[in-house]
Design a protein around this motif. Sequence first.
Motif, PDB file in Angstrom:
ATOM      1  N   ASP A 143       0.820  -1.213   0.000  1.00 28.23           N
ATOM      2  CA  ASP A 143       0.000   0.000   0.000  1.00 28.23           C
ATOM      3  C   ASP A 143       0.853   1.262   0.000  1.00 28.23           C
ATOM      4  OD1 ASP A 143      -2.237  -1.592   0.013  1.00 28.23           O
ATOM      5  OD2 ASP A 143      -2.582  -1.442   2.163  1.00 28.23           O
ATOM      6  N   VAL A 144       1.904   1.281   0.806  1.00 27.04           N
ATOM      7  CA  VAL A 144       2.733   2.494   0.839  1.00 27.04           C
ATOM      8  C   VAL A 144       3.536   2.620  -0.453  1.00 27.04           C
ATOM      9  CG1 VAL A 144       4.849   1.576   1.916  1.00 27.04           C
ATOM     10  CG2 VAL A 144       4.126   3.920   2.388  1.00 27.04           C
ATOM     11  N   ALA A 145       3.896   1.507  -1.070  1.00 20.33           N
ATOM     12  CA  ALA A 145       4.568   1.570  -2.380  1.00 20.33           C
ATOM     13  C   ALA A 145       3.633   2.171  -3.424  1.00 20.33           C
ATOM     14  CB  ALA A 145       5.032   0.175  -2.803  1.00 20.33           C
ATOM     15  N   ALA A 146       2.367   1.754  -3.391  1.00 18.99           N
ATOM     16  CA  ALA A 146       1.379   2.312  -4.329  1.00 18.99           C
ATOM     17  C   ALA A 146       1.190   3.807  -4.089  1.00 18.99           C
ATOM     18  CB  ALA A 146       0.049   1.574  -4.177  1.00 18.99           C
ATOM     19  N   PHE A 147       1.152   4.203  -2.824  1.00 17.65           N
ATOM     20  CA  PHE A 147       1.007   5.622  -2.491  1.00 17.65           C
ATOM     21  C   PHE A 147       2.184   6.430  -3.012  1.00 17.65           C
ATOM     22  CE2 PHE A 147       2.129   8.979   0.663  1.00 17.65           C
ATOM     23  CZ  PHE A 147       1.075   9.856   0.384  1.00 17.65           C
ATOM     24  N   LEU A 148       3.392   5.887  -2.915  1.00 15.45           N
ATOM     25  CA  LEU A 148       4.575   6.610  -3.364  1.00 15.45           C
ATOM     26  C   LEU A 148       4.676   6.648  -4.887  1.00 15.45           C
ATOM     27  CD1 LEU A 148       7.147   5.426  -0.679  1.00 15.45           C
ATOM     28  CD2 LEU A 148       5.978   7.634  -0.836  1.00 15.45           C
ATOM     29  N   VAL A 149       4.015   5.725  -5.566  1.00 16.61           N
ATOM     30  CA  VAL A 149       3.898   5.842  -7.022  1.00 16.61           C
ATOM     31  C   VAL A 149       3.059   7.071  -7.349  1.00 16.61           C
ATOM     32  CG1 VAL A 149       2.910   4.783  -9.092  1.00 16.61           C
ATOM     33  CG2 VAL A 149       4.176   3.373  -7.473  1.00 16.61           C
ATOM     34  N   TRP A 150       1.990   7.263  -6.578  1.00 14.75           N
ATOM     35  CA  TRP A 150       1.131   8.434  -6.801  1.00 14.75           C
ATOM     36  C   TRP A 150       1.863   9.734  -6.485  1.00 14.75           C
ATOM     37  CZ3 TRP A 150      -0.564  12.028  -3.129  1.00 14.75           C
ATOM     38  CH2 TRP A 150      -1.479  12.976  -3.615  1.00 14.75           C
ATOM     39  N   THR A 151       2.608   9.809  -5.385  1.00 14.86           N
ATOM     40  CA  THR A 151       3.317  11.047  -5.047  1.00 14.86           C
ATOM     41  C   THR A 151       4.338  11.413  -6.118  1.00 14.86           C
ATOM     42  OG1 THR A 151       5.084   9.949  -3.766  1.00 14.86           O
ATOM     43  CG2 THR A 151       3.082  10.592  -2.571  1.00 14.86           C
ATOM     44  N   ALA A 152       4.922  10.402  -6.769  1.00 17.59           N
ATOM     45  CA  ALA A 152       5.928  10.665  -7.798  1.00 17.59           C
ATOM     46  C   ALA A 152       5.305  11.126  -9.108  1.00 17.59           C
ATOM     47  CB  ALA A 152       6.773   9.411  -8.047  1.00 17.59           C
ATOM     48  N   GLU A 153       4.066  10.708  -9.366  1.00 16.61           N
ATOM     49  CA  GLU A 153       3.409  11.093 -10.618  1.00 16.61           C
ATOM     50  C   GLU A 153       1.894  11.145 -10.411  1.00 16.61           C
ATOM     51  OE1 GLU A 153       3.802  10.127 -15.371  1.00 16.61           O
ATOM     52  OE2 GLU A 153       4.471   8.648 -13.921  1.00 16.61           O
ATOM     53  N   PRO A 154       1.406  12.144  -9.704  1.00  7.85           N
ATOM     54  CA  PRO A 154      -0.032  12.206  -9.396  1.00  7.85           C
ATOM     55  C   PRO A 154      -0.907  12.417 -10.621  1.00  7.85           C
ATOM     56  CG  PRO A 154       1.079  14.222  -8.704  1.00  7.85           C
ATOM     57  CD  PRO A 154       2.152  13.256  -9.090  1.00  7.85           C
ATOM     58  N   THR A 155      -0.344  12.913 -11.714  1.00  6.19           N
ATOM     59  CA  THR A 155      -1.132  13.177 -12.921  1.00  6.19           C
ATOM     60  C   THR A 155      -1.042  12.038 -13.932  1.00  6.19           C
ATOM     61  OG1 THR A 155       0.727  14.351 -13.951  1.00  6.19           O
ATOM     62  CG2 THR A 155      -0.831  15.668 -12.663  1.00  6.19           C
ATOM     63  N   MET A 156      -0.629  10.862 -13.483  1.00  5.72           N
ATOM     64  CA  MET A 156      -0.422   9.744 -14.410  1.00  5.72           C
ATOM     65  C   MET A 156      -1.670   9.421 -15.220  1.00  5.72           C
ATOM     66  SD  MET A 156       0.281   5.744 -13.607  1.00  5.72           S
ATOM     67  CE  MET A 156      -1.490   5.562 -13.286  1.00  5.72           C
ATOM     68  N   GLN A 157      -2.825   9.326 -14.565  1.00  6.20           N
ATOM     69  CA  GLN A 157      -4.044   8.939 -15.261  1.00  6.20           C
ATOM     70  C   GLN A 157      -4.430   9.970 -16.328  1.00  6.20           C
ATOM     71  OE1 GLN A 157      -6.142   6.555 -11.538  1.00  6.20           O
ATOM     72  NE2 GLN A 157      -7.358   7.923 -12.741  1.00  6.20           N
ATOM     73  N   SER A 158      -4.352  11.246 -15.989  1.00  9.25           N
ATOM     74  CA  SER A 158      -4.694  12.275 -16.974  1.00  9.25           C
ATOM     75  C   SER A 158      -3.680  12.287 -18.109  1.00  9.25           C
ATOM     76  CB  SER A 158      -4.763  13.649 -16.303  1.00  9.25           C
ATOM     77  OG  SER A 158      -3.526  13.985 -15.712  1.00  9.25           O
ATOM     78  N   ARG A 159      -2.426  12.017 -17.812  1.00  3.64           N
ATOM     79  CA  ARG A 159      -1.399  11.955 -18.859  1.00  3.64           C
ATOM     80  C   ARG A 159      -1.689  10.814 -19.821  1.00  3.64           C
ATOM     81  NH1 ARG A 159       3.160   9.113 -19.336  1.00  3.64           N
ATOM     82  NH2 ARG A 159       3.088   8.370 -17.188  1.00  3.64           N
ATOM     83  N   HIS A 160      -2.089   9.664 -19.267  1.00  3.58           N
ATOM     84  CA  HIS A 160      -2.448   8.538 -20.124  1.00  3.58           C
ATOM     85  C   HIS A 160      -3.647   8.895 -21.009  1.00  3.58           C
ATOM     86  CE1 HIS A 160      -0.427   5.198 -17.504  1.00  3.58           C
ATOM     87  NE2 HIS A 160       0.437   6.031 -18.068  1.00  3.58           N
ATOM     88  N   SER A 161      -4.651   9.564 -20.421  1.00  6.00           N
ATOM     89  CA  SER A 161      -5.854   9.919 -21.185  1.00  6.00           C
ATOM     90  C   SER A 161      -5.496  10.859 -22.340  1.00  6.00           C
ATOM     91  CB  SER A 161      -6.871  10.596 -20.263  1.00  6.00           C
ATOM     92  OG  SER A 161      -7.290   9.711 -19.239  1.00  6.00           O
ATOM     93  N   VAL A 162      -4.661  11.854 -22.060  1.00  2.00           N
ATOM     94  CA  VAL A 162      -4.237  12.787 -23.108  1.00  2.00           C
ATOM     95  C   VAL A 162      -3.454  12.046 -24.190  1.00  2.00           C
ATOM     96  CG1 VAL A 162      -2.775  14.769 -23.619  1.00  2.00           C
ATOM     97  CG2 VAL A 162      -4.241  14.790 -21.598  1.00  2.00           C
ATOM     98  N   GLY A 163      -2.597  11.129 -23.772  1.00  2.00           N
ATOM     99  CA  GLY A 163      -1.803  10.363 -24.734  1.00  2.00           C
ATOM    100  C   GLY A 163      -2.674   9.543 -25.671  1.00  2.00           C
TER     101      GLY A 163
END
Length: 277
Positions: free
Chosen positions: A230-250
């Motif tokens: 869970d904390v590893a998943a959280f730190l993925v988000w802190t490193a790239e919180p806009t990942m989902q929107s970036r994927h959508s734009v891509g």
Amino acid sequence: MTSLLIRSIKFIIGGGFAFVLLVALVGTITGLIQEPPQPTAEHEFHKAPKELALASDGPFGKFDEAQLQRGFKVYKEVCANCHSLGMVAFRDLKALGYNDAETKKIAKDWGAKQPVFDPKAGTWGERDNTPADRFPKVYYAGTGTPPDLSLITKARHDGPAYVYSLLTGYEAKQPDELVKHFPGAKTPEGSHYNPYFANLNIAMPPPLTSENQVTYTDGTRATVDQMAKDVAAFLVWTAEPTMQSRHSVGFAVIGFLLFATILAYGAYLTVWRGVKH
């Protein structure tokens, strides 16, 4: 005559430089053949990260909001005592599903405060955090400087898997084979053996030590393994919180380019129809 002399000198200097490099290269290769590098404890016993599958993996990955909230809880109650999260603001937590009131309360109740300077008195003081503030820096009282975790999953190879493996990879003692073949690699006093850390010995004590070290409000069983994921998943988000929107734009851009390519090809066929080559 002068230009010829200058060219000759340049040729001699360049040839000498090339000769020196060649001699150094031959000497290095000869030395490696005659005396190959000896294996080290780090090379022999360092382990590659364990496999870790997260909902955010891959181009179609999406963050698991419930897992991110659990990971934030682990960070807050376990990791935040030593590690900063200086590139994340409290208001960013709204992306994890917290509302404005909850975000404001988290900021206000956070243990560390924001430092403020009083220019009239010439002294430093503290104030409560607000949602607009970033997480305050942690000043560690022990030896060493624990890294800021904001970008840790980007700063380490196989970042999420590295974090997960490190947190679950502590061992009570070094393997007998390591002690036998590398007696000089004994774990120093005050350090802990962890084969997933670069030099095998890490100053940080095991942060996750027992089940239910934190209490999950969604009913998930808080095992050491689960808390590490869970904390590893959280730190993925802190490193790239806009990942989902970036994927959508891509994907939108790729779709547009494909559509434009089809239109261009159709236009080509229309324009050149009936024209003999």
